[in-house]
Design an enzyme around this catalytic site. Structure first.
Site, PDB file in Angstrom:
ATOM      1  N   SER A 165       0.838  -1.204   0.000  1.00  0.00           N
ATOM      2  CA  SER A 165       0.000   0.000   0.000  1.00  0.00           C
ATOM      3  C   SER A 165       0.868   1.247   0.000  1.00  0.00           C
ATOM      4  O   SER A 165       2.066   1.172   0.278  1.00  0.00           O
ATOM      5  CB  SER A 165      -0.861  -0.012   1.276  1.00  0.00           C
ATOM      6  OG  SER A 165      -1.364   1.274   1.597  1.00  0.00           O
ATOM      7  N   TYR A 206      -3.396   0.084  10.060  1.00  0.00           N
ATOM      8  CA  TYR A 206      -3.246  -0.352   8.664  1.00  0.00           C
ATOM      9  C   TYR A 206      -1.826  -0.068   8.183  1.00  0.00           C
ATOM     10  O   TYR A 206      -1.189  -0.915   7.552  1.00  0.00           O
ATOM     11  CB  TYR A 206      -4.276   0.379   7.820  1.00  0.00           C
ATOM     12  CG  TYR A 206      -4.339   0.035   6.364  1.00  0.00           C
ATOM     13  CD1 TYR A 206      -3.685   0.818   5.420  1.00  0.00           C
ATOM     14  CD2 TYR A 206      -5.088  -1.054   5.916  1.00  0.00           C
ATOM     15  CE1 TYR A 206      -3.760   0.519   4.066  1.00  0.00           C
ATOM     16  CE2 TYR A 206      -5.175  -1.353   4.563  1.00  0.00           C
ATOM     17  CZ  TYR A 206      -4.509  -0.560   3.651  1.00  0.00           C
ATOM     18  OH  TYR A 206      -4.583  -0.842   2.302  1.00  0.00           O
TER      19      TYR A 206
END
Ligand code: NAP
Ligand code: GCO
Length: 263
Positions: free
Chosen positions: A146, A159
């Site tokens: 990500s 996250y």
């Protein structure tokens, strides 16, 4: 010779969380490159609906219902897949969640849930797929990283910790398993239009304007934009690429950004 490098005919590709979003796009790309596609999810109705959708795209996808955070369920799922479909040549650790909560307000339970699915599950999946890859002397693992593997952002601390860890886990998998002719790499998507980003993408949401400005390509990614990177990392074209995170981000990581009103 050149295009044959990207041919996945005869390969079995397992994409976790492949019932929609980036997983479905990646699985479709790998299937169109010749791979036999296997997907998993935790809801049977989503698996059946996805199977129908893949069929419309001309792909006969095998579906399996198991939770990637549950090691015994993963072991049984992989046993069934390798018995009924064939040995897994390509694993895409795509399943993931996000919880957008300021760290000081986040419960340990919520933090742990994100770490479990986004970091520990890729370890569990890889640990039980790699044994067969080692015995066969080849394999490909792709971990979905990500922008948060490189950057922090307000409210996504768990996250970012997971995806930052996944970047380093990818490098360590390459360190330990590269000697077996197994290539383990990551794909780092920028901001893509899926159900995961829907809450921050709606027109008029300040984050939507921010991302359109922050991304040199000036748009949200289309999930199909990831297919080329996935085929490359799943194919012989990447046999000497290992521990690499391939960012597909429209240029976000290349720039400090620009003032909102600047052309
Ligand atoms: P998504 O739309 O939320 O899809 C995630 C998938 O993972 C769903 O199919 C979900 O199944 C499945 N899943 C969740 N928990 C699971 C579990 N315990 N066991 C099995 N499957 C599980 O997400 P996405 O936007 O497609 O993103 C896919 C991956 O790319 C994620 O790892 C995400 O972090 C990463 N990523 C996304 C973006 C983006 O902009 N969208 C950017 C960078 C990275 P259910 O629907 O049944 O829950
Ligand atoms: C967010 C988004 C991001 C994207 C992606 C960016 O809230 O910032 O959901 O985390 O999903 O990971 O690469």
């Amino acid at each position: 010779m050149s295009l044959e490098l990207f041919d996945l005919k005869g390969k079995v590709a397992l994409v976790t969380g492949g019932t929609h979003g980036l997983g479905m796009a990646i699985a479709t790309g790998l299937g169109n490159a010749g791979a036999k596609i296997v997907i998993n999810d935790i809801f049977q109705d989503k698996l059946e609906a996805a199977k129908t959708e893949y069929k419309k795209a001309g792909l006969d996808v095998a579906v399996y219902n198991f939770d990637v955070t549950n090691e015994s369920a993963v072991m049984e799922g992989i046993r069934q897949i390798e018995s009924e479909v064939g040995p897994v040549d390509i694993l895409v650790n795509n399943a993931g969640i996000i919880k957008r909560i300021p760290l000081e307000e986040m419960s340990v339970e919520d933090f742990s849930a994100v770490i479990n699915i986004d970091l520990i599950a890729p370890f569990i999946m890889a640990k039980h797929v790699v044994k067969g890859m080692i015995s066969r002397g080849h394999g490909k693992i792709i971990n979905m990283c990500s922008m948060m593997s490189e950057l922090g952002r307000y409210t996504v601390g768990a996250y970012a910790a997971a995806k930052g860890g996944l970047k380093m886990l990818t490098r360590n998998m390459a360190t330990e398993w590269g000697r077996h002719n197994i290539q383990i790499n990551g794909i780092g998507p920028g901001y893509f239009a899926t159900s995961q980003t829907e809450p921050i993408r709606v027109d008029g949401h300040p984050f939507n304007d921010f991302i359109l400005n922050r991304t040199p390509a000036a748009k949200w990614g289309d999930p199909d934009d990831l297919q080329g990177a996935a085929i490359f990392l799943a194919s012989n074209a990447s046999n000497f690429v290992n521990g690499h995170i391939l960012y597909v981000d429209g240029g976000i990581l290349a720039t400090i950004g620009k003032p909102i009103n600047e052309k």
